[in-house]
Design a protein around this motif. Structure first.
Motif, PDB file in Angstrom:
ATOM      1  N   GLY A  64       2.534  -7.386  16.663  1.00 33.07           N
ATOM      2  CA  GLY A  64       2.156  -7.693  15.288  1.00 33.07           C
ATOM      3  C   GLY A  64       1.791  -6.446  14.506  1.00 33.07           C
ATOM      4  O   GLY A  64       0.977  -6.477  13.597  1.00 33.07           O
ATOM      5  N   ARG A  65       2.434  -5.340  14.859  1.00 31.67           N
ATOM      6  CA  ARG A  65       2.051  -4.039  14.317  1.00 31.67           C
ATOM      7  C   ARG A  65       2.745  -3.700  13.006  1.00 31.67           C
ATOM      8  O   ARG A  65       3.855  -4.144  12.736  1.00 31.67           O
ATOM      9  N   ILE A  66       2.042  -2.897  12.216  1.00 32.49           N
ATOM     10  CA  ILE A  66       2.613  -2.352  10.986  1.00 32.49           C
ATOM     11  C   ILE A  66       3.294  -1.042  11.368  1.00 32.49           C
ATOM     12  O   ILE A  66       2.641  -0.030  11.607  1.00 32.49           O
ATOM     13  N   THR A  67       4.604  -1.109  11.487  1.00 30.02           N
ATOM     14  CA  THR A  67       5.426   0.037  11.837  1.00 30.02           C
ATOM     15  C   THR A  67       6.255   0.399  10.602  1.00 30.02           C
ATOM     16  O   THR A  67       6.307  -0.382   9.638  1.00 30.02           O
ATOM     17  N   PRO A  68       6.934   1.529  10.624  1.00 32.96           N
ATOM     18  CA  PRO A  68       7.844   1.814   9.503  1.00 32.96           C
ATOM     19  C   PRO A  68       8.870   0.696   9.292  1.00 32.96           C
ATOM     20  O   PRO A  68       9.194   0.368   8.145  1.00 32.96           O
ATOM     21  N   THR A  70       8.385  -2.491   9.876  1.00 30.74           N
ATOM     22  CA  THR A  70       7.670  -3.593   9.229  1.00 30.74           C
ATOM     23  C   THR A  70       7.508  -3.310   7.740  1.00 30.74           C
ATOM     24  O   THR A  70       7.696  -4.202   6.898  1.00 30.74           O
ATOM     25  N   LEU A  71       7.171  -2.079   7.403  1.00 28.11           N
ATOM     26  CA  LEU A  71       7.024  -1.708   5.993  1.00 28.11           C
ATOM     27  C   LEU A  71       8.347  -1.878   5.242  1.00 28.11           C
ATOM     28  O   LEU A  71       8.362  -2.354   4.101  1.00 28.11           O
ATOM     29  N   LEU A  77      11.372  -7.926   1.393  1.00 28.79           N
ATOM     30  CA  LEU A  77      10.866  -9.239   0.999  1.00 28.79           C
ATOM     31  C   LEU A  77      10.250  -9.201  -0.397  1.00 28.79           C
ATOM     32  O   LEU A  77      10.339 -10.170  -1.154  1.00 28.79           O
ATOM     33  N   GLY A  78       9.620  -8.075  -0.728  1.00 26.56           N
ATOM     34  CA  GLY A  78       9.072  -7.909  -2.072  1.00 26.56           C
ATOM     35  C   GLY A  78      10.154  -7.987  -3.133  1.00 26.56           C
ATOM     36  O   GLY A  78       9.971  -8.590  -4.201  1.00 26.56           O
ATOM     37  N   LYS A  79      11.297  -7.396  -2.843  1.00 26.30           N
ATOM     38  CA  LYS A  79      12.428  -7.454  -3.781  1.00 26.30           C
ATOM     39  C   LYS A  79      12.954  -8.882  -3.932  1.00 26.30           C
ATOM     40  O   LYS A  79      13.300  -9.316  -5.030  1.00 26.30           O
ATOM     41  N   VAL A  80      13.006  -9.608  -2.823  1.00 23.98           N
ATOM     42  CA  VAL A  80      13.425 -11.016  -2.882  1.00 23.98           C
ATOM     43  C   VAL A  80      12.436 -11.799  -3.747  1.00 23.98           C
ATOM     44  O   VAL A  80      12.830 -12.596  -4.606  1.00 23.98           O
ATOM     45  N   ASP A 141      -3.862  -0.786  11.376  1.00 22.24           N
ATOM     46  CA  ASP A 141      -2.769  -1.340  10.586  1.00 22.24           C
ATOM     47  C   ASP A 141      -3.198  -1.703   9.163  1.00 22.24           C
ATOM     48  O   ASP A 141      -2.430  -1.547   8.220  1.00 22.24           O
ATOM     49  N   VAL A 142      -4.425  -2.174   8.994  1.00 28.02           N
ATOM     50  CA  VAL A 142      -4.933  -2.413   7.639  1.00 28.02           C
ATOM     51  C   VAL A 142      -4.975  -1.095   6.873  1.00 28.02           C
ATOM     52  O   VAL A 142      -4.580  -1.029   5.700  1.00 28.02           O
ATOM     53  N   ASP A 143      -5.412  -0.037   7.533  1.00 31.37           N
ATOM     54  CA  ASP A 143      -5.445   1.275   6.877  1.00 31.37           C
ATOM     55  C   ASP A 143      -4.046   1.740   6.466  1.00 31.37           C
ATOM     56  O   ASP A 143      -3.874   2.321   5.395  1.00 31.37           O
ATOM     57  N   ILE A 144      -3.056   1.475   7.306  1.00 30.21           N
ATOM     58  CA  ILE A 144      -1.678   1.848   6.952  1.00 30.21           C
ATOM     59  C   ILE A 144      -1.253   1.117   5.682  1.00 30.21           C
ATOM     60  O   ILE A 144      -0.689   1.725   4.768  1.00 30.21           O
ATOM     61  N   ILE A 145      -1.527  -0.164   5.610  1.00 27.78           N
ATOM     62  CA  ILE A 145      -1.172  -0.933   4.413  1.00 27.78           C
ATOM     63  C   ILE A 145      -1.898  -0.369   3.193  1.00 27.78           C
ATOM     64  O   ILE A 145      -1.308  -0.198   2.127  1.00 27.78           O
ATOM     65  N   ARG A 146      -3.164  -0.046   3.352  1.00 24.80           N
ATOM     66  CA  ARG A 146      -3.933   0.495   2.224  1.00 24.80           C
ATOM     67  C   ARG A 146      -3.365   1.829   1.749  1.00 24.80           C
ATOM     68  O   ARG A 146      -3.476   2.169   0.580  1.00 24.80           O
ATOM     69  N   GLN A 147      -2.737   2.576   2.643  1.00 32.38           N
ATOM     70  CA  GLN A 147      -2.131   3.856   2.270  1.00 32.38           C
ATOM     71  C   GLN A 147      -0.721   3.689   1.696  1.00 32.38           C
ATOM     72  O   GLN A 147      -0.315   4.458   0.829  1.00 32.38           O
TER      73      GLN A 147
END
Length: 180
Positions: A64-68, A70-71, A77-80, A141-147
């Motif tokens: 369930g990791r935030i990897t490149p 996943t980003l 999905l944001g574009k969709v 992973d939350v920190d990655i999203i925040r960045q």
């Protein structure tokens, strides 16, 4: 063993019992929510969190990791979602990162090369990924999203599901993503 014929039979039950009772679902989640969780079959985010069909988009990967990767998936999905903006519910977008205890990532800890490739980092950067601690990894992973995510209308939170008790503990409460 579950085979394809069994799945098709279950699908017929789904159509008769659920599909026809929820008309009008749109491509945008009705709950303005995305969950990133693990592929572990014990931890189906929709079931564990009691989500209704269409309420959240769910991304599942190893740990369930935030990897490149996943980003990149989130960006697509944001574009969709933007293409279907008229179907978006009002309010902030919520991203929930859901890790869990007894994760198979623990079994991968000795495989530095494999993990480095998965996270797209050098092996000496793996310690910062907190692979062996679900509470630490959800914070990472939350920190990655925040960045990486820049939106004034975006909340991110992190939780850990305990596979032995069935409970979810919020580790990082919903926090607005800073806009720089």
């Amino acid at each position: 063993m579950t085979d394809v014929a069994e799945l098709v039979s279950r699908n017929a039950d789904f159509v008769a019992e659920e599909f026809l009772t929820a008309p009008g679902l749109t491509i945008n989640p009705t709950g303005n929510m995305m969950i990133v969780g693990c592929v572990d079959p014990r931890v189906d985010p929709s079931h564990v969190l009691g989500l209704r069909r269409g309420e959240a988009a769910v991304i599942r990967n190893v740990g369930g990791r935030i990897t490149p990767a996943t980003l990149r998936t989130m960006q697509m999905l944001g574009k969709v979602g933007q293409a279907h903006a008229d179907g978006r519910a009002e309010g902030p977008w919520n991203l929930v990162i859901l890790h869990h205890t007894d994760c198979g990532m623990l079994d991968l800890a000795p495989f530095d090369g494999l993990l480095a490739e998965y996270f797209e980092v050098s092996p000496d950067a793996l310690a910062a990924k907190s692979v062996s601690d679900p509470y630490g990894s959800v914070r990472v992973d939350v920190d990655i999203i925040r960045q990486e995510v820049r939106s004034s209308d975006f909340l991110v939170s992190g939780a850990v599901y305990d596979v032995s008790t069935g409970t979810v503990e919020v580790v990082v409460p919903p926090t607005a993503v800073p806009v720089a």
